[in-house]
Design a protein around this motif. Structure first.
Motif, PDB file in Angstrom:
ATOM      1  N   ILE A 152       0.856  -1.186   0.000  1.00 21.54           N
ATOM      2  CA  ILE A 152       0.000   0.000   0.000  1.00 21.54           C
ATOM      3  C   ILE A 152       0.890   1.234   0.000  1.00 21.54           C
ATOM      4  N   GLN A 153       0.671   2.119  -0.962  1.00 18.12           N
ATOM      5  CA  GLN A 153       1.402   3.384  -1.037  1.00 18.12           C
ATOM      6  C   GLN A 153       0.531   4.475  -0.459  1.00 18.12           C
ATOM      7  N   THR A 154       1.058   5.173   0.545  1.00 21.29           N
ATOM      8  CA  THR A 154       0.394   6.369   1.068  1.00 21.29           C
ATOM      9  C   THR A 154       1.259   7.559   0.694  1.00 21.29           C
ATOM     10  N   GLY A 155       0.869   8.727   1.108  1.00 21.07           N
ATOM     11  CA  GLY A 155       1.674   9.911   0.826  1.00 21.07           C
ATOM     12  C   GLY A 155       3.021   9.887   1.507  1.00 21.07           C
ATOM     13  N   MET A 156       3.153   9.062   2.565  1.00 20.66           N
ATOM     14  CA  MET A 156       4.390   9.041   3.339  1.00 20.66           C
ATOM     15  C   MET A 156       5.308   7.860   3.017  1.00 20.66           C
ATOM     16  N   HIS A 157       4.733   6.691   2.724  1.00 23.55           N
ATOM     17  CA  HIS A 157       5.574   5.513   2.525  1.00 23.55           C
ATOM     18  C   HIS A 157       4.802   4.381   1.849  1.00 23.55           C
ATOM     19  N   VAL A 158       5.539   3.301   1.560  1.00 22.76           N
ATOM     20  CA  VAL A 158       4.945   2.059   1.065  1.00 22.76           C
ATOM     21  C   VAL A 158       5.030   1.047   2.197  1.00 22.76           C
ATOM     22  N   GLN A 159       3.925   0.364   2.469  1.00 18.70           N
ATOM     23  CA  GLN A 159       3.901  -0.644   3.520  1.00 18.70           C
ATOM     24  C   GLN A 159       3.428  -1.962   2.931  1.00 18.70           C
ATOM     25  N   GLN A 160       4.111  -3.043   3.264  1.00 20.96           N
ATOM     26  CA  GLN A 160       3.703  -4.369   2.812  1.00 20.96           C
ATOM     27  C   GLN A 160       3.162  -5.162   3.988  1.00 20.96           C
ATOM     28  N   GLY A 161       2.153  -5.974   3.726  1.00 25.15           N
ATOM     29  CA  GLY A 161       1.579  -6.826   4.751  1.00 25.15           C
ATOM     30  C   GLY A 161       0.413  -7.594   4.169  1.00 25.15           C
ATOM     31  N   GLU A 211      -2.151  -6.188   8.056  1.00 28.10           N
ATOM     32  CA  GLU A 211      -1.455  -6.837   9.164  1.00 28.10           C
ATOM     33  C   GLU A 211       0.018  -6.977   8.816  1.00 28.10           C
ATOM     34  N   VAL A 212       0.865  -6.423   9.692  1.00 27.82           N
ATOM     35  CA  VAL A 212       2.315  -6.474   9.508  1.00 27.82           C
ATOM     36  C   VAL A 212       2.908  -7.085  10.774  1.00 27.82           C
ATOM     37  N   CYS A 213       3.519  -8.259  10.657  1.00 17.95           N
ATOM     38  CA  CYS A 213       4.090  -8.964  11.811  1.00 17.95           C
ATOM     39  C   CYS A 213       3.052  -9.128  12.922  1.00 17.95           C
ATOM     40  N   GLN A 214       1.859  -9.530  12.557  1.00 17.14           N
ATOM     41  CA  GLN A 214       0.736  -9.791  13.450  1.00 17.14           C
ATOM     42  C   GLN A 214       0.240  -8.531  14.179  1.00 17.14           C
ATOM     43  N   VAL A 215       0.559  -7.363  13.644  1.00 13.04           N
ATOM     44  CA  VAL A 215       0.075  -6.095  14.200  1.00 13.04           C
ATOM     45  C   VAL A 215      -0.803  -5.425  13.151  1.00 13.04           C
ATOM     46  N   PRO A 216      -2.060  -5.085  13.498  1.00 15.10           N
ATOM     47  CA  PRO A 216      -2.931  -4.442  12.509  1.00 15.10           C
ATOM     48  C   PRO A 216      -2.610  -2.949  12.347  1.00 15.10           C
ATOM     49  N   PHE A 217      -2.562  -2.508  11.100  1.00 13.85           N
ATOM     50  CA  PHE A 217      -2.410  -1.095  10.768  1.00 13.85           C
ATOM     51  C   PHE A 217      -3.646  -0.679   9.997  1.00 13.85           C
ATOM     52  N   TYR A 218      -4.200   0.464  10.356  1.00 12.38           N
ATOM     53  CA  TYR A 218      -5.434   0.955   9.749  1.00 12.38           C
ATOM     54  C   TYR A 218      -5.106   2.137   8.846  1.00 12.38           C
TER      55      TYR A 218
END
Length: 82
Positions: A35-44, A57-64
């Motif tokens: 997922i690309q946001t204005g600040m960074h790319v996050q994979q999960g 979910e990244v390393c079993q931690v949910p990010f919204y």
């Protein structure tokens, strides 16, 4: 932009998701995505998709992530070498 073949999904700052974007996101639930946001790319792993947010979910931690933050979403293709 929604591309069926590559599943590249782009969403440019609107208050609510268009039905096609939400449907594309829901088809990727359970998959590894970027997922690309204005600040960074996050994979999960995409665990949920709602009309106003997604849960990654990244390393079993949910990010919204609110959909208005998202620039694009794309599945991550795992390269398995045997």
């Amino acid at each position: 932009m929604i591309s069926e073949g590559s599943f590249s999904v782009q969403y440019i700052q609107q208050q609510t998701a268009c039905p096609q974007f939400l449907e594309a996101l829901q088809s990727m639930i359970g998959q590894q995505v970027a997922i690309q946001t204005g600040m960074h790319v996050q994979q999960g792993i995409l665990t949920a998709a709602f009309p106003d947010l997604v849960v990654l979910e990244v390393c079993q931690v949910p990010f919204y992530y609110r959909l208005e933050e998202i620039i694009w979403v794309s599945p991550v293709l795992m390269n398995h070498r045997g």
